[in-house]
Motif scaffolding. Structure first.
Motif, mmCIF file in Angstrom:
data_model
loop_
_atom_site.group_PDB
_atom_site.id
_atom_site.type_symbol
_atom_site.label_atom_id
_atom_site.label_comp_id
_atom_site.label_asym_id
_atom_site.label_seq_id
_atom_site.Cartn_x
_atom_site.Cartn_y
_atom_site.Cartn_z
ATOM 1 N N HIS B 67 1.023 -1.027 0.071
ATOM 2 C CA HIS B 67 -0.422 -0.348 0.013
ATOM 3 C C HIS B 67 0.689 0.928 -0.299
ATOM 4 C CE1 HIS B 67 -3.563 -2.820 1.098
ATOM 5 N NE2 HIS B 67 -3.807 -2.400 -0.146
ATOM 6 N N MET B 68 2.089 0.755 0.820
ATOM 7 C CA MET B 68 3.371 2.093 1.213
ATOM 8 C C MET B 68 3.332 2.506 -0.636
ATOM 9 S SD MET B 68 5.083 2.205 3.969
ATOM 10 C CE MET B 68 4.339 1.644 5.456
ATOM 11 N N ILE B 69 4.030 1.945 -1.284
ATOM 12 C CA ILE B 69 4.376 1.244 -3.031
ATOM 13 C C ILE B 69 2.776 1.956 -4.049
ATOM 14 C CG2 ILE B 69 5.223 0.296 -4.368
ATOM 15 C CD1 ILE B 69 7.061 -1.247 -2.116
ATOM 16 N N ARG B 70 1.981 1.855 -3.637
ATOM 17 C CA ARG B 70 0.929 2.042 -4.495
ATOM 18 C C ARG B 70 1.308 3.860 -3.896
ATOM 19 N NH1 ARG B 70 -3.695 -0.896 -3.503
ATOM 20 N NH2 ARG B 70 -2.603 -2.194 -5.044
ATOM 21 N N LEU B 71 1.146 4.014 -3.158
ATOM 22 C CA LEU B 71 0.840 5.720 -3.084
ATOM 23 C C LEU B 71 1.732 6.345 -3.859
ATOM 24 C CD1 LEU B 71 -0.709 5.912 0.809
ATOM 25 C CD2 LEU B 71 -1.892 6.108 -1.154
ATOM 26 N N ARG B 72 2.755 5.611 -3.646
ATOM 27 C CA ARG B 72 4.234 6.215 -4.410
ATOM 28 C C ARG B 72 3.665 6.428 -6.323
ATOM 29 N NH1 ARG B 72 8.045 9.592 -4.365
ATOM 30 N NH2 ARG B 72 9.123 8.619 -6.032
ATOM 31 N N GLY B 73 2.750 5.918 -6.255
ATOM 32 C CA GLY B 73 2.431 5.348 -7.507
ATOM 33 C C GLY B 73 3.027 4.354 -8.790
ATOM 34 N N ALA B 74 3.495 3.181 -7.258
ATOM 35 C CA ALA B 74 3.742 1.979 -7.903
ATOM 36 C C ALA B 74 2.949 1.188 -8.064
ATOM 37 C CB ALA B 74 5.734 2.481 -8.025
ATOM 38 N N GLU B 75 3.933 -0.202 -8.588
ATOM 39 C CA GLU B 75 2.717 -1.048 -7.923
ATOM 40 C C GLU B 75 3.386 -2.530 -7.616
ATOM 41 O OE1 GLU B 75 -0.621 -3.258 -8.432
ATOM 42 O OE2 GLU B 75 -0.447 -1.075 -9.117
ATOM 43 N N THR B 76 3.198 -3.348 -6.220
ATOM 44 C CA THR B 76 4.011 -4.145 -5.708
ATOM 45 C C THR B 76 3.427 -5.677 -6.320
ATOM 46 O OG1 THR B 76 3.871 -3.143 -4.076
ATOM 47 C CG2 THR B 76 4.485 -5.411 -3.611
ATOM 48 N N VAL B 77 3.863 -6.893 -6.549
ATOM 49 C CA VAL B 77 3.550 -7.927 -6.876
ATOM 50 C C VAL B 77 3.738 -9.089 -5.746
ATOM 51 C CG1 VAL B 77 2.581 -9.974 -8.439
ATOM 52 C CG2 VAL B 77 3.740 -7.671 -9.285
ATOM 53 N N ILE B 78 2.878 -10.426 -5.377
ATOM 54 C CA ILE B 78 3.773 -10.662 -4.723
ATOM 55 C C ILE B 78 3.910 -11.543 -5.088
ATOM 56 C CG2 ILE B 78 3.720 -12.089 -2.209
ATOM 57 C CD1 ILE B 78 2.214 -9.415 -0.790
ATOM 58 N N VAL B 79 5.120 -12.794 -5.250
ATOM 59 C CA VAL B 79 5.061 -13.813 -6.238
ATOM 60 C C VAL B 79 5.355 -15.219 -5.337
ATOM 61 C CG1 VAL B 79 5.445 -13.014 -7.915
ATOM 62 C CG2 VAL B 79 7.035 -13.470 -7.018
ATOM 63 N N GLY B 80 5.178 -16.259 -5.718
ATOM 64 C CA GLY B 80 5.710 -17.657 -4.653
ATOM 65 C C GLY B 80 5.291 -18.080 -4.084
ATOM 66 N N ILE B 81 4.601 -17.771 -3.283
ATOM 67 C CA ILE B 81 3.572 -17.883 -1.878
ATOM 68 C C ILE B 81 3.294 -19.198 -2.418
ATOM 69 C CG2 ILE B 81 1.804 -17.842 -0.211
ATOM 70 C CD1 ILE B 81 1.331 -15.047 -0.525
ATOM 71 N N GLN B 82 4.084 -20.404 -0.941
ATOM 72 C CA GLN B 82 4.166 -21.377 -1.448
ATOM 73 C C GLN B 82 2.740 -22.263 -0.567
ATOM 74 O OE1 GLN B 82 6.505 -23.511 -2.080
ATOM 75 N NE2 GLN B 82 6.940 -21.685 -2.543
ATOM 76 N N PRO B 83 2.391 -23.615 -1.013
ATOM 77 C CA PRO B 83 0.502 -24.024 -1.261
ATOM 78 C C PRO B 83 0.603 -23.993 0.425
ATOM 79 C CG PRO B 83 1.628 -25.322 -2.519
ATOM 80 C CD PRO B 83 2.895 -24.021 -1.942
ATOM 81 N N ASP B 84 1.717 -24.259 1.240
ATOM 82 C CA ASP B 84 1.420 -24.301 2.517
ATOM 83 C C ASP B 84 1.302 -23.053 2.939
ATOM 84 O OD1 ASP B 84 2.009 -27.338 2.895
ATOM 85 O OD2 ASP B 84 3.799 -27.576 3.205
ATOM 86 N N VAL B 85 1.837 -22.546 2.996
ATOM 87 C CA VAL B 85 1.978 -20.899 3.231
ATOM 88 C C VAL B 85 0.757 -20.342 3.480
ATOM 89 C CG1 VAL B 85 2.863 -18.512 3.502
ATOM 90 C CG2 VAL B 85 4.415 -20.584 3.581
ATOM 91 N N ALA B 86 -0.170 -20.349 2.072
ATOM 92 C CA ALA B 86 -1.307 -20.382 1.335
ATOM 93 C C ALA B 86 -2.511 -21.254 2.504
ATOM 94 C CB ALA B 86 -1.381 -20.589 0.186
ATOM 95 N N PHE B 87 -2.049 -22.148 2.999
ATOM 96 C CA PHE B 87 -3.395 -22.343 3.534
ATOM 97 C C PHE B 87 -3.451 -22.646 4.923
ATOM 98 C CE2 PHE B 87 -4.516 -26.666 5.583
ATOM 99 C CZ PHE B 87 -5.446 -26.856 5.959
ATOM 100 N N THR B 88 -2.095 -22.344 5.573
ATOM 101 C CA THR B 88 -2.236 -21.716 7.165
ATOM 102 C C THR B 88 -2.900 -20.355 6.910
ATOM 103 O OG1 THR B 88 -0.232 -22.939 7.300
ATOM 104 C CG2 THR B 88 -0.889 -21.001 8.760
ATOM 105 N N MET B 89 -2.214 -19.326 6.204
ATOM 106 C CA MET B 89 -2.950 -17.784 5.671
ATOM 107 C C MET B 89 -4.579 -18.114 5.437
ATOM 108 S SD MET B 89 -0.263 -16.231 3.969
ATOM 109 C CE MET B 89 -1.268 -13.955 3.428
ATOM 110 N N VAL B 90 -4.358 -18.477 5.324
ATOM 111 C CA VAL B 90 -6.077 -18.382 5.543
ATOM 112 C C VAL B 90 -7.196 -19.455 6.207
ATOM 113 C CG1 VAL B 90 -8.089 -20.184 3.841
ATOM 114 C CG2 VAL B 90 -6.052 -18.527 2.659
#
Lengths: 134, 121
Positions: B67-90
Motif C-alpha cells: 500500500h505504501m508503494i501504491r501511494l508512490r504510484g508504483a505497483e507491487t506483486v507478491i510472488v511465490g507464496i508456497q501452498p502450505d503457507v497459503a493454506f495456513t494464511m487462510v
C-alpha cells in the motif's frame, strides 16, 4: 535434552525464529505432513509474538505427546507478564490491545486441534496448544 | 537476514532468502520504499518462494509495503507464496486484500509488463 522436546526462551524477535524452526524440526521428526508442520511453525510464531508484545519475555516449550495411540505435538507458551484481564475477549477475532490484527490467539486456536489458556492478572499467561498427527 | 533488492529495468525485485525476523521485515519495508523513490521504480516484485512462515505480523507488513508503494504510484506483486503457507494464511484469517499476487517471478514480471503496457496505451 531429549530429541523430542525443545525449550526456547523468548526475549527478542530472533528467539521467535529459533522457536519456530525448532518446532518445525520436531514436527518433521514426528512425521507431520509439511502442511501441518507449517501450521505448527506459524502457531509458534504467533504465540512467541504475543509473549514479546504483552509480557516482554517468556518461554516456548515444544514436545511430543501421546494420546489414545495418536502422536501429537504440544506447544506451551508461558510468561510472567501482566496477564489477560478478559480471556474471552482476547480470543475474539479482531480484538487487539497491541495494535496488531487481533488474529494471534484466535488464529492459533484455529490452527491447532486443542487449545487451552490460563491467565492470572499480574502473574502471567500460559497457552497450551496441541496438534494431532492425522 | 537482510533481503537483497535488485533493480531490473524500471522494476525492483526483492527476494526473501531465509527466515525473517520482525526487525528484518521492518527493514525490508523501509529499504523498499526508499529504493522505489530513489530509482523512480514503477513496479516491485516481492518473491516469497523461500518464506516458510507467514504469520499475522509478516502478512501485515507485506500489506503495508504494497500500500505504501501504491501511494508512490508504483505497483507491487507478491510472488511465490508456497501452498502450505497459503493454506495456513487462510486458516489464520490472513488475506492480502488489494495486493496483486502471481505464481512466480516470471508471471510477476508479465503482470507488471501488462499493467504498464495498458497504462501507456
Amino acid at each position: 535434552m531429549a530429541a523430542n522436546e525443545a525449550h526456547v526462551g523468548i526475549k527478542s524477535d530472533t528467539d521467535i525464529v529459533t522457536a519456530r524452526s525448532q518446532g518445525r524440526m520436531l514436527a518433521t521428526g514426528l512425521g507431520f505432513s509439511s502442511g501441518d508442520t507449517t501450521l505448527i511453525a506459524t502457531a509458534i510464531s504467533e504465540l512467541g509474538r504475543n509473549i514479546l508484545s504483552y509480557a516482554g519475555q517468556g518461554e516456548i516449550s515444544i514436545s511430543a505427546v501421546d494420546g489414545c495411540g495418536r502422536c501429537g505435538i504440544l506447544i506451551i507458551a508461558s510468561d510472567k507478564g501482566p496477564g489477560i484481564p478478559d480471556v474471552q475477549q482476547a480470543l475474539r477475532d479482531g480484538f487487539s490491545t497491541s495494535g496488531g490484527l487481533g488474529l494471534g490467539l484466535p488464529g492459533v486456536r484455529r490452527l491447532m486441534d486443542e487449545f487451552e489458556i490460563t491467565s492470572v492478572p499480574k502473574r502471567g499467561t500460559t497457552v497450551k496448544a496441541k496438534k494431532w498427527k492425522l | 537476514m537482510e533481503v537483497p533488492i535488485l533493480k531490473q529495468g524500471g522494476y525492483l525485485i526483492a527476494t526473501v532468502q531465509a527466515a525473517l525476523t520482525d526487525a528484518d521485515l521492518l527493514q525490508l519495508r523501509r529499504a523498499l520504499i526508499e529504493r522505489v523513490v530513489q530509482m523512480r521504480s514503477h513496479g516491485v516484485i516481492l518473491d516469497l518462494t523461500a518464506l516458510d512462515v507467514m504469520d499475522s505480523f509478516a502478512s501485515r507488513t507485506m500489506n503495508e509495503i504494497a500500500h505504501m508503494i501504491r501511494l508512490r504510484g508504483a505497483e507491487t506483486v507478491i510472488v511465490g507464496i508456497q501452498p502450505d503457507v497459503a493454506f495456513t494464511m487462510v486458516q489464520l484469517g490472513l488475506t492480502l486484500e488489494g495486493v496483486a499476487t502471481a505464481l512466480d517471478l516470471e508471471e510477476g514480471l508479465k503482470y507488471l509488463n501488462q499493467k504498464f503496457k495498458t497504462a501507456r496505451n
